[in-house]
Design an enzyme around this catalytic site. Structure first.
Site, PDB file in Angstrom:
ATOM      1  N   ASN A 190       0.838  -1.202   0.000  1.00 43.94           N
ATOM      2  CA  ASN A 190       0.000   0.000   0.000  1.00 43.94           C
ATOM      3  C   ASN A 190       0.874   1.253   0.000  1.00 43.94           C
ATOM      4  O   ASN A 190       2.096   1.174  -0.106  1.00 43.94           O
ATOM      5  CB  ASN A 190      -0.953  -0.025   1.197  1.00 43.94           C
ATOM      6  N   GLN A 236      -9.526  -6.350 -12.798  1.00 43.82           N
ATOM      7  CA  GLN A 236      -8.601  -5.334 -12.325  1.00 43.82           C
ATOM      8  C   GLN A 236      -9.266  -4.493 -11.232  1.00 43.82           C
ATOM      9  O   GLN A 236      -8.655  -4.189 -10.207  1.00 43.82           O
ATOM     10  CB  GLN A 236      -8.183  -4.446 -13.500  1.00 43.82           C
ATOM     11  N   HIS A 239      -9.139  -5.430  -7.512  1.00 45.79           N
ATOM     12  CA  HIS A 239      -7.873  -5.405  -6.766  1.00 45.79           C
ATOM     13  C   HIS A 239      -7.924  -4.478  -5.564  1.00 45.79           C
ATOM     14  O   HIS A 239      -7.539  -4.847  -4.464  1.00 45.79           O
ATOM     15  CB  HIS A 239      -6.732  -4.934  -7.683  1.00 45.79           C
ATOM     16  N   GLU A 303       0.139  -0.760 -16.977  1.00 42.98           N
ATOM     17  CA  GLU A 303       0.824  -1.892 -16.356  1.00 42.98           C
ATOM     18  C   GLU A 303       0.464  -3.175 -17.130  1.00 42.98           C
ATOM     19  O   GLU A 303       1.321  -3.933 -17.528  1.00 42.98           O
ATOM     20  CB  GLU A 303       0.373  -1.999 -14.900  1.00 42.98           C
ATOM     21  N   HIS A 304      -0.843  -3.377 -17.345  1.00 42.30           N
ATOM     22  CA  HIS A 304      -1.308  -4.507 -18.142  1.00 42.30           C
ATOM     23  C   HIS A 304      -2.013  -3.973 -19.375  1.00 42.30           C
ATOM     24  O   HIS A 304      -2.839  -3.063 -19.249  1.00 42.30           O
ATOM     25  CB  HIS A 304      -2.331  -5.357 -17.373  1.00 42.30           C
ATOM     26  N   ASP A 337      -1.320 -13.017 -14.262  1.00 41.15           N
ATOM     27  CA  ASP A 337      -1.312 -12.786 -12.811  1.00 41.15           C
ATOM     28  C   ASP A 337      -0.934 -14.043 -12.057  1.00 41.15           C
ATOM     29  O   ASP A 337      -0.334 -13.987 -10.984  1.00 41.15           O
ATOM     30  CB  ASP A 337      -2.705 -12.340 -12.345  1.00 41.15           C
ATOM     31  N   HIS A 396      46.323   8.903 -13.750  1.00 39.94           N
ATOM     32  CA  HIS A 396      45.685   7.960 -14.684  1.00 39.94           C
ATOM     33  C   HIS A 396      46.626   7.659 -15.838  1.00 39.94           C
ATOM     34  O   HIS A 396      46.807   6.516 -16.247  1.00 39.94           O
ATOM     35  CB  HIS A 396      44.385   8.547 -15.253  1.00 39.94           C
TER      36      HIS A 396
END
Ligand code: PMP
Length: 759
Positions: A190, A236, A239, A303-304, A337, A396
């Site tokens: 969360n 979705q 969720h 996201e999807h 999923d 160097h």
């Protein structure tokens, strides 16, 4: 939602407390936030066992199937790094190395996300992470959901803690008395968990990606199935209240149909309330063209992304921003999923524009490697010096300069590091300990140590394994100190041993001139060492550059034979020295025929070149092919390696005795060599005059190569006449060539007479 500043302040207080007070603080927050009084944070074995009994067989089978597919898909993501030689001698590559310790966070809350356990723990296992810690909040009963425990067990997680929220992130980021500190934290959560991950990621630990509420976008044309689309949107929406489900469609009818379906299906969902709230954030959008739909999708970066269109593969090719894409009407988001194999931990909130979801790489880092040989620093050193000087970083520049100067001054001793050239495990081998040498200084007369038969002397005894007396005599004749001599069962043994000492089978390679002595290749093949041949030029000479060009960082050996067999000529000593100076591995110079050559032996250069091995043999000038005795001359260190690898009694006593006798009569050998050299020129002249001869090649050995009209036929004819020469017709650059060994004057006359009869 709280503003970020306030949220971070709250979260920071908890993190600091966990950092300062460890388990005690964590237990306190478990009481405050998860409402449980825990005695211990760790989930016990008994609890895991108990959980197993509480999960139905059906669910167990499902979890196992999902695990298998996730494992298959992530297994296939293993990194196959390639070695790149950016310049000759400069080799760079990457290796993927697992992060040692990772933390997996599995949220509790309204639904037990045991699928996330699989999505994180399975790739972590495959990547090879050594320690993975799983934190998940306990329920009010003080227990972790059995399915979460079962999934963890199935995925091989053993360290499970009953800790949720910010305190879990803190515990994994800082470590407590019971929770090990990790280097990277994965998993959803969360807003508090997300904020905690963000805060600890600023300096304490890495995190998988910025997380946020989940989202789906369905891109549909008029061919989509509205029932499926509605189901996907709702899957979705359930969720969480902040989830987002979007439909982008080119068809108004589709939009209407989906809307009706959503309403219908929603009524039947147990999580109706949540879904309803999240639908309020969601949108059904109609656009006028597929182009517009695609642009909008890329801008949203879901996201999807589910594509249900007629030509979904073509549409998918134009998608550049998305976490995970589902193609065709049967590819529902739920497949990804849970069980298809792809990972469901994905970037949300538009982060798909810059981030990818969790995959095998998320549990690894790429380490870069580079290896530079003297040649390599020679090739890029100048450029580095110039760049460093221009950036005014003189130190160097100097790191290169000291190396380049060193190469110029004393090339081989600066670039040749014997230990780095020895085959794995050989350097640290203990030398074989031989009783025969332990008592060499002692005046013993009763030998009951080696299980020999006391009768049948002197051959009842094992021979001296170090051939002390023999080496002493060889040393006198050859002018090489005894500790730089190896004696073998013919020089063939030494050829085999150099492969065994220096080359890792299947990895290393050897470079040699072509044509040359066949055993170099035979031993390479036997030892599974790649054999790279470099053809001689038309004059049967080699060029050091050509050999260096085909060599790389796995080239351990170079074989040069001078005088060369079968061509018979000396190799240019200047070219050999060029290799000794510029090749970073071992140069084996085979001098089997050196006694017939006017060139000096390379044994004189052993002091100068630590990478030189010279081979000689008793089989040629010394007239002792039957006793099988050959030598390698090299640095004391290399001879030490020979002695570690050889069989203890590799040169038998009869051979040692015969060789000693022969060596003490070196004048005889000298005389033979003179006769053979005279015969060589006589035989070669006679040969050149034969009508069947096309060319007689110059020779510095006790044989020569001659090109004739028809080597196969003449060879056969000679066999019929009772004369055997060597047919080299099939050898590189030796078409129609016979190799003729110089014999006694009578034998040579017999050969010439037979060839004169050839028609
Ligand atoms: N090197 C070369 C070039 C040879 O020609 C030979 C034998 N023909 C050998 C090594 C092998 O010698 P040895 O008899 O000592 O094994």
């Amino acid at each position: 939602m709280m503003d970020t500043g306030q949220l971070h302040d709250k979260v920071r207080v908890i993190l600091n407390d966990v950092k300062a007070n460890g388990d005690k603080a964590v237990l306190g927050y478990e009481e405050t936030f998860d409402h449980v009084q825990l005695a211990t944070l760790a989930v016990s074995d008994a609890e895991i066992m108990e959980a197993e009994g509480l999960v139905s067989d059906e669910l167990k089978a499902a979890i196992r199937l999902a695990k298998e597919n996730i494992a298959k898909f992530h297994e296939a993501q293993r990194f196959a790094g390639v070695q790149v030689e950016t310049q000759p001698g400069v080799t760079c590559w990457q290796e993927s190395v697992a992060i040692e310790k990772v933390g997996l966070y599995i949220p509790g809350g309204t639904a037990p996300l045991f699928s996330t356990v699989l999505m994180l723990a399975v790739p972590a296992q495959i990547a090879g992470c050594r320690e993975f810690v799983l934190c998940t909040p306990p329920g009010r009963n003080g227990k972790v959901h059995p399915a979460v425990l079962f999934a963890a067990k199935t995925a091989g997680v053993s360290k499970i803690f009953k800790i949720g929220g910010v305190q879990a992130i803190g515990a994994m980021a800082y470590g407590t008395e019971t929770v090990p500190r990790v280097y990277k934290i994965f998993g959803p959560g969360n807003q508090y968990v997300t904020a905690a991950k963000q805060l600890v990621s600023m300096g304490d630990v890495a995190i998988d990606m910025p997380a946020g509420p989940s989202e789906v976008l369905v891109l549909a044309d008029e061919t989509a199935n509205p029932v499926f689309v509605a189901a996907d949107l709702l899957s979705q929406a359930e969720h969480g209240v902040d989830s987002q489900a979007m439909l982008v469609t080119t068809s108004m009818e589709m939009l209407q149909a989906v809307k009706e379906e959503v309403d219908r299906q929603l009524k039947e969902l147990p999580r109706q309330e949540i879904a309803q709230k999240s639908l309020a954030n969601s949108k059904l959008i109609v656009v006028s063209s597929m182009d517009e739909a695609i642009n909008l999708t890329n801008e949203y970066a879901p996201e999807h992304l589910i594509i249900q269109t007629r030509d979904y593969r073509d549409v998918a090719k134009r998608i550049v921003n998305a976490g995970s894409v589902f193609l065709g009407r049967f590819a529902c988001e739920s497949a990804g999923d849970y069980a298809s194999g792809t990972n469901h931990t994905l970037p949300t909130n538009g982060y798909a524009k810059a981030y990818n979801g969790v995959n095998l790489d998320s549990f690894c880092r790429k380490i870069t490697y580079q290896e530079l040989s003297a040649q390599g620093i020679g090739n890029i050193g100048k450029a580095i010096e110039v760049m460093a000087a221009n950036e005014q970083l003189d130190a160097h520049k100097n790191a290169v300069t000291v190396r380049l100067t060193n190469i110029d001054n004393n090339l081989q001793s600066s670039i040749f590091n014997l230990q780095s050239f020895v085959r794995k495990n050989i350097w640290n081998l203990a030398p074989y300990s031989c009783a025969r040498n332990e008592y060499s200084g002692v005046d013993a007369s009763v030998f009951l140590d080696a299980n020999e038969n006391p009768y049948n002397g002197p051959i009842n005894r094992y021979p001296d394994p170090l051939q002390t007396e023999l080496k002493h005599e060889i040393s006198k004749v050859k002018g090489v100190s005894e500790d730089r001599i190896f004696c073998g069962n013919g020089s063939d043994e030494a050829i085999d041993l150099v492969y065994r000492i220096f080359c890792n089978p299947g990895v290393d390679n050897a470079v040699a001139i072509d044509p040359s002595y066949g055993m170099y290749q035979v031993c390479a093949d036997v030892n599974d060492v790649e054999y790279r041949k470099v053809q001689l030029d038309a004059n049967y000479q080699f060029h050091a550059d050509d050999l260096l060009k085909v060599s790389d960082n796995h080239t351990k050996l170079m074989f040069l034979c001078t005088p060369n067999n079968p061509t018979g000529n000396d190799m240019s000593h200047a070219e050999v020295e060029m290799l000794l100076q510029n090749f970073w591995g071992i140069v084996v110079v085979d001098e089997a025929y050196i006694d017939f050559s006017e060139q000096p032996s390379f044994t004189k250069l052993l002091d100068k070149y630590p990478n030189l091995i010279v081979l000689q043999t008793f089989s040629k000038a010394w007239g002792c092919a039957a006793i099988r005795l050959g030598m390698a001359f090299a640095s004391v260190e290399i001879i030490g390696l020979f002695n570690k690898v050889k069989y203890p009694y590799n040169v038998n006593m009869l051979t040692q005795r015969q060789a000693l006798e022969t060596l003490r009569n070196a004048a005889q050998t000298k005389a033979w060599v003179e006769v053979l050299k005279t015969e060589r020129s006589r035989l070669m002249s006679l040969f050149a005059e034969l009508p069947l001869t096309q060319q007689v090649f110059p020779s510095d050995a006790n044989f020569f190569l001659a090109r004739v009209q028809d080597a196969n036929a003449i060879y056969k004819y000679l066999v019929g006449e009772g004369i055997i020469v060597r047919n080299r017709n099939s050898v590189t650059l030796c078409g129609n060539c016979l190799r003729i060994t110089v014999g006694t004057p009578d034998e040579n006359d017999t050969l010439i007479a037979a060839l004169k009869r050839w028609k």
